[in-house]
Design a protein around this motif. Structure first.
Motif, PDB file in Angstrom:
ATOM      1  N   GLY A 131      72.676  82.001 -18.871  1.00 13.23           N
ATOM      2  CA  GLY A 131      71.454  82.734 -19.209  1.00 13.23           C
ATOM      3  C   GLY A 131      70.860  83.512 -18.057  1.00 13.23           C
ATOM      4  O   GLY A 131      69.768  84.073 -18.181  1.00 13.23           O
ATOM      5  N   VAL A 132      71.563  83.570 -16.931  1.00 17.01           N
ATOM      6  CA  VAL A 132      71.077  84.262 -15.732  1.00 17.01           C
ATOM      7  C   VAL A 132      71.980  85.468 -15.483  1.00 17.01           C
ATOM      8  O   VAL A 132      73.211  85.355 -15.556  1.00 17.01           O
ATOM      9  CB  VAL A 132      71.122  83.330 -14.499  1.00 17.01           C
ATOM     10  CG1 VAL A 132      70.750  84.074 -13.225  1.00 17.01           C
ATOM     11  CG2 VAL A 132      70.221  82.116 -14.716  1.00 17.01           C
TER      12      VAL A 132
ATOM     13  N   VAL B 234      79.904  82.931 -20.956  1.00 15.03           N
ATOM     14  CA  VAL B 234      80.982  81.958 -21.131  1.00 15.03           C
ATOM     15  C   VAL B 234      80.506  80.526 -20.846  1.00 15.03           C
ATOM     16  O   VAL B 234      80.984  79.564 -21.482  1.00 15.03           O
ATOM     17  CB  VAL B 234      82.188  82.405 -20.258  1.00 15.03           C
ATOM     18  CG1 VAL B 234      81.811  82.550 -18.812  1.00 15.03           C
ATOM     19  CG2 VAL B 234      83.386  81.512 -20.398  1.00 15.03           C
ATOM     20  N   ALA B 235      79.533  80.371 -19.957  1.00 15.05           N
ATOM     21  CA  ALA B 235      79.023  79.031 -19.622  1.00 15.05           C
ATOM     22  C   ALA B 235      78.205  78.466 -20.784  1.00 15.05           C
ATOM     23  O   ALA B 235      78.375  77.297 -21.168  1.00 15.05           O
ATOM     24  CB  ALA B 235      78.175  79.098 -18.351  1.00 15.05           C
ATOM     25  N   ILE B 236      77.339  79.285 -21.343  1.00 14.16           N
ATOM     26  CA  ILE B 236      76.543  78.818 -22.487  1.00 14.16           C
ATOM     27  C   ILE B 236      77.460  78.526 -23.671  1.00 14.16           C
ATOM     28  O   ILE B 236      77.255  77.543 -24.389  1.00 14.16           O
ATOM     29  CB  ILE B 236      75.440  79.835 -22.854  1.00 14.16           C
ATOM     30  CG1 ILE B 236      74.311  79.753 -21.822  1.00 14.16           C
ATOM     31  CG2 ILE B 236      74.906  79.580 -24.264  1.00 14.16           C
ATOM     32  CD1 ILE B 236      73.082  80.573 -22.154  1.00 14.16           C
TER      33      ILE B 236
ATOM     34  N   PRO C 283      75.058  80.724  -4.762  1.00 18.47           N
ATOM     35  CA  PRO C 283      73.608  80.928  -4.593  1.00 18.47           C
ATOM     36  C   PRO C 283      72.823  80.836  -5.907  1.00 18.47           C
ATOM     37  O   PRO C 283      71.594  80.770  -5.874  1.00 18.47           O
ATOM     38  CB  PRO C 283      73.506  82.356  -4.022  1.00 18.47           C
ATOM     39  CG  PRO C 283      74.871  82.710  -3.553  1.00 18.47           C
ATOM     40  CD  PRO C 283      75.821  81.920  -4.393  1.00 18.47           C
ATOM     41  N   TYR C 284      73.496  80.859  -7.035  1.00 15.65           N
ATOM     42  CA  TYR C 284      72.820  80.867  -8.337  1.00 15.65           C
ATOM     43  C   TYR C 284      72.722  79.489  -8.977  1.00 15.65           C
ATOM     44  O   TYR C 284      72.095  79.347 -10.034  1.00 15.65           O
ATOM     45  CB  TYR C 284      73.591  81.768  -9.317  1.00 15.65           C
ATOM     46  CG  TYR C 284      73.529  83.250  -9.012  1.00 15.65           C
ATOM     47  CD1 TYR C 284      72.524  84.051  -9.554  1.00 15.65           C
ATOM     48  CD2 TYR C 284      74.483  83.857  -8.211  1.00 15.65           C
ATOM     49  CE1 TYR C 284      72.474  85.407  -9.299  1.00 15.65           C
ATOM     50  CE2 TYR C 284      74.445  85.218  -7.952  1.00 15.65           C
ATOM     51  CZ  TYR C 284      73.440  85.987  -8.497  1.00 15.65           C
ATOM     52  OH  TYR C 284      73.404  87.337  -8.243  1.00 15.65           O
TER      53      TYR C 284
ATOM     54  N   GLN D  96      68.274  75.451 -13.937  1.00 15.11           N
ATOM     55  CA  GLN D  96      66.912  75.611 -14.453  1.00 15.11           C
ATOM     56  C   GLN D  96      66.923  76.360 -15.781  1.00 15.11           C
ATOM     57  O   GLN D  96      66.195  76.012 -16.714  1.00 15.11           O
ATOM     58  CB  GLN D  96      66.050  76.365 -13.428  1.00 15.11           C
ATOM     59  CG  GLN D  96      65.704  75.515 -12.211  1.00 15.11           C
ATOM     60  CD  GLN D  96      65.122  76.328 -11.059  1.00 15.11           C
ATOM     61  OE1 GLN D  96      65.388  77.527 -10.933  1.00 15.11           O
ATOM     62  NE2 GLN D  96      64.336  75.675 -10.211  1.00 15.11           N
ATOM     63  N   SER D  97      67.750  77.393 -15.853  1.00 14.12           N
ATOM     64  CA  SER D  97      67.828  78.209 -17.070  1.00 14.12           C
ATOM     65  C   SER D  97      68.321  77.377 -18.257  1.00 14.12           C
ATOM     66  O   SER D  97      67.728  77.400 -19.341  1.00 14.12           O
ATOM     67  CB  SER D  97      68.770  79.392 -16.816  1.00 14.12           C
ATOM     68  OG  SER D  97      69.095  80.051 -18.013  1.00 14.12           O
TER      69      SER D  97
END
Ligand code: MG
Length: 160
Positions: free
Chosen positions: A25-26, A42-44, A110-111, A117-118
């Protein structure tokens, strides 16, 4: 059904030039993104499949078919929110999720906190319940050749 159930999910998307890259979501700063019917997160998608898998509710392709224009370019956070709604409708809560992003480039270290959090925000859980890890594949396979990204997700859900 039992009180505690586990689920796993995998998703893969190919890179495409000049597409915004979304992970968890980032938006990640990158000249390449993921070719997809949705925003290609792809992660979500892997996390959604893990949640659906935990309760044997099918998979993301069955819930949100890529032939349906309603899902064209959709923010995958909306898909995750709908999957969480279905998990709760079954009487379950997310205990924890653990994601591994396999990506040769760009560097996403870095993300990581923002990713966690997202996902925590969309799932309505504490950030400590969400783990996101990233690894390269040492230049091996399609990930190593920078052709795309694979994400694996594992979740535990518990009867509320
Ligand atoms: Mg996908």
């Amino acid at each position: 059904m039992t009180q505690i159930r586990i689920g796993s999910g995998i998703d893969v998307h190919a890179f495409g030039e000049g597409i915004p890259m979304f992970l968890c979501g980032v938006q990640v700063e990158s000249p390449i993104g993921f070719i997809a019917h949705s925003d290609g997160d792809v992660a979500i998608h892997a996390l959604c499949d893990a949640l659906l898998g935990a309760l044997a509710l099918g998979d993301i392709g069955h819930l949100f078919p890529d032939t349906d224009p309603a899902f064209k370019g959709i923010d995958s956070r909306k898909l995750l929110a709908e999957v969480m709604r279905r998990v709760r409708a079954e009487g379950y809560e997310l205990v924890n999720a653990d994601l591994t992003i396999c990506l040769q480039t760009p560097k996403v270290a870095p993300y990581i906190l923002r990713f966690r959090q997202s996902l925590a925000e969309v799932c309505g859980v504490d950030v400590n319940q969400i783990s996101v890890k990233a690894t390269t594949t040492e230049h091996l396979g399609f990930v190593g050749r920078k052709e795309g990204c694979l994400v694996h997700a594992t979740v535990l859900v518990e009867k509320a």
